[in-house]
Design a protein around this motif. Structure first.
Motif, short mmCIF file in Angstrom:
data_model
loop_
_atom_site.label_atom_id
_atom_site.label_comp_id
_atom_site.label_asym_id
_atom_site.label_seq_id
_atom_site.Cartn_x
_atom_site.Cartn_y
_atom_site.Cartn_z
N GLY A 57 0.81 -1.21 0.00
CA GLY A 57 0.00 0.00 0.00
C GLY A 57 0.84 1.26 0.00
O GLY A 57 0.54 2.22 -0.72
N TYR A 58 1.92 1.28 0.80
CA TYR A 58 2.78 2.45 0.84
C TYR A 58 3.48 2.67 -0.50
O TYR A 58 3.61 3.81 -0.97
CB TYR A 58 3.84 2.30 1.95
N ALA A 59 3.96 1.59 -1.12
CA ALA A 59 4.63 1.71 -2.42
C ALA A 59 3.65 2.23 -3.48
O ALA A 59 3.99 3.09 -4.29
CB ALA A 59 5.21 0.35 -2.85
N ALA A 60 2.41 1.72 -3.46
CA ALA A 60 1.40 2.18 -4.41
C ALA A 60 1.06 3.65 -4.18
O ALA A 60 0.87 4.42 -5.13
CB ALA A 60 0.14 1.32 -4.30
N ALA A 61 0.98 4.06 -2.90
CA ALA A 61 0.67 5.46 -2.59
C ALA A 61 1.80 6.38 -3.02
O ALA A 61 1.56 7.48 -3.55
CB ALA A 61 0.41 5.61 -1.09
N LEU A 62 3.06 5.97 -2.82
CA LEU A 62 4.19 6.78 -3.28
C LEU A 62 4.20 6.88 -4.80
O LEU A 62 4.44 7.95 -5.37
CB LEU A 62 5.50 6.18 -2.77
N PHE A 63 3.95 5.76 -5.46
CA PHE A 63 3.85 5.76 -6.93
C PHE A 63 2.74 6.71 -7.38
O PHE A 63 2.91 7.46 -8.35
CB PHE A 63 3.56 4.33 -7.41
N TYR A 64 1.62 6.71 -6.67
CA TYR A 64 0.51 7.59 -7.03
C TYR A 64 0.88 9.05 -6.82
O TYR A 64 0.55 9.91 -7.64
CB TYR A 64 -0.74 7.25 -6.21
N ALA A 65 1.58 9.34 -5.72
CA ALA A 65 1.99 10.72 -5.45
C ALA A 65 2.92 11.25 -6.54
O ALA A 65 2.77 12.39 -7.01
CB ALA A 65 2.67 10.81 -4.08
#
Length: 482
Positions: free
Chosen positions: A325-333
């Motif tokens: 989830g954190y990796a996906a959120a950073l990718f989204y940011a």
């Protein structure tokens, strides 16, 4: 006998990129005093060069990973990935800003210095290992942002936006500071690692929970999540467009880093509580952002409400609360920062002195006037809408997949529904460009070639990275591995 803060100057090496950036910003501040209006491009060029040097230092690993000042400053892979993205968006902001501000005589020599100091604040935020460092980085970013928003002192809309930003930004800082004080009172330490260790067995759990609620509220304010989004539309509309571009991109990356440090590295043992809060904020942001954006006729306000919805998607990834989830959120940011710079960059490129190109109707018949620019705007809108194979599609897919893996299927379903709703107002911009007749006289051609070239690279990157997104995602996953 007290332990010295530093044993040797080598202990400062992980902090070297920030030291170079801040030292260079002070040097440019002094240099600008000796430059007349016709030579302000020197400050602009040197500011870009400084950002490029600092980015190269981080990519090359100069200084190495580690902690400084007994854990107050942490440099790791997550910090490096975020800082590279922040530096890139700051450089894009400077490139877009120069022709716009020069046309309008808006003190361009001061803008690079303020952006450099704001960038330093963002870099501190993503590397903070202590509540004091978080607040220091936050205030450095906020104070520079307030000045940038109110840059056009002769425009009532700009000064009004600056005042609203100061008042509501101060409220957000107060909420965050109050939450920090409660967490400190419950755990007895300002160090995030110490807070993490103490959170699992605190005596007064109610005090800690109250502090976590205020921390989440402060983070939501800084991100622009609903219902704490009231500052976004007016600030985005009133600020000069290149400044709107800047505050819409880099600070979102910094706020993500702050959220990760505070919530996971700090109050991680309370994850069951703050994940529910983030899930609720994500749902409200998705609904409010997408529904209200449909009714907007001003493109900057539409993009402001769309920002609320994109923050909802980012919070979907954060609410998952694990490495995926954190990796996906950073990718989204990172993805949103690139998409936002392209969308606002299109407004900058199409605007002229006396014509801001900030209404959707200003894009009517753009394909008949300039097919290439219409195609670039279409790339930005398709990516924001999440149309495959653009980068925005993969960003949405990854955060929704992370939500499903974390057992938040209801939130993923809501995200899919809201993504379909959001596609309407992005496709409306494409519709007026390709199917409506041009209105008014054709604006004179731009004299500069820099901003159109930057927009070309920025927009086409959304397609290129959409076709080859795996390396970027792998880098984001590395940031949270182990």
């Amino acid at each position: 006998m007290t332990t010295p803060m530093l044993s040797t100057t080598a202990d400062l090496m992980p902090l070297l990129p920030e030291l170079v950036l801040i030292g260079g910003a002070f040097a440019l501040l002094m240099l600008d005093l000796f430059l007349d209006a016709n030579r302000r491009y020197v400050t602009q060029a040197l500011g870009l060069a400084l950002l490029a040097v600092v980015m190269a230092m981080i990519l090359c690993g100069t200084g190495g990973h580690g902690t400084v000042f007994h854990g107050m400053f942490v440099r790791d892979v997550m910090a490096d990935v975020s800082k590279v993205a922040i530096l890139l968006t700051s450089a894009l902001s400077l490139l877009y800003a120069w022709p716009y501000l020069r046309e309008r005589n808006l003190y361009p020599g001061e803008v690079p210095v303020l952006i450099l100091f704001a960038t330093a604040g963002m870099m501190m935020l993503v590397s903070a290992g202590n509540l004091v460092m978080i607040y220091l980085g936050l205030e450095l970013l906020a104070l520079c942002s307030y000045a940038l928003v109110a840059l056009n002192r002769d425009d009532g809309l700009s000064t009004e936006a600056g005042m609203k930003y100061i008042v509501l930004g101060s409220l957000a800082s107060g909420l965050l500071l109050y939450g920090m004080s409660l967490v400190y009172g419950a755990t007895g330490t300002l160090d995030l690692a110490g807070i993490h260790a103490a959170s699992g067995n605190v005596a007064d759990r109610t005090l800690l929970l109250t502090g976590v609620v205020f921390l989440v509220a402060g983070i939501a304010f800084k991100l622009g999540a609903a219902p704490f989004h009231m500052w976004l539309p007016d600030v985005y509309q009133g600020a000069p467009t290149p400044i709107t571009l800047f505050i819409s991109a880099g600070p979102k990356l910094a706020a993500f880093g702050m959220a990760y440090r505070l919530l996971e590295a700090g109050v991680g043992p309370m994850s069951q509580q703050w994940q529910l809060l983030l899930g609720g904020l994500a749902a409200v942001s998705l609904v409010i952002g997408n529904v209200i954006a449909i009714a907007q006729t001003n493109l900057k306000r539409m993009l402001a409400y769309s920002t609320v919805s994109h923050i909802g998607f980012l919070l979907v990834g954060l609410a998952g609360g694990d490495e995926r989830g954190y990796a996906a959120a950073l990718f989204y940011a990172i993805t949103y920062a690139l998409m936002s710079t392209a969308a606002f960059g299109a407004i900058v490129v199409l605007s002229r002195q006396g014509f801001e190109a900030d209404r959707i109707d200003d894009f009517k018949g753009l394909n008949a006037r300039n097919p290439w620019q219409a195609g670039l705007v279409m790339c930005a809108m398709f990516s924001l809408a999440g149309v495959p194979p653009f980068l925005g599609f993969w960003a949405k897919l990854l955060v929704l997949g992370a939500a499903v893996e974390a057992g938040m299927t209801w939130l993923a379903v809501l995200g899919v529904v809201c993504a379909v709703i959001g596609a309407f107002y992005y496709l409306r911009v494409i519709k007026v460009m390709y199917f409506d007749e041009p209105v008014g006289e054709l604006p004179p051609p731009r004299k500069d070639r820099v901003a159109p070239a930057v927009l070309t690279v920025n927009a086409l990157a959304l397609l290129a990275l959409g076709l080859a997104w795996n390396p970027l995602m792998a880098w984001c996953q590395q940031a949270f591995a182990g």
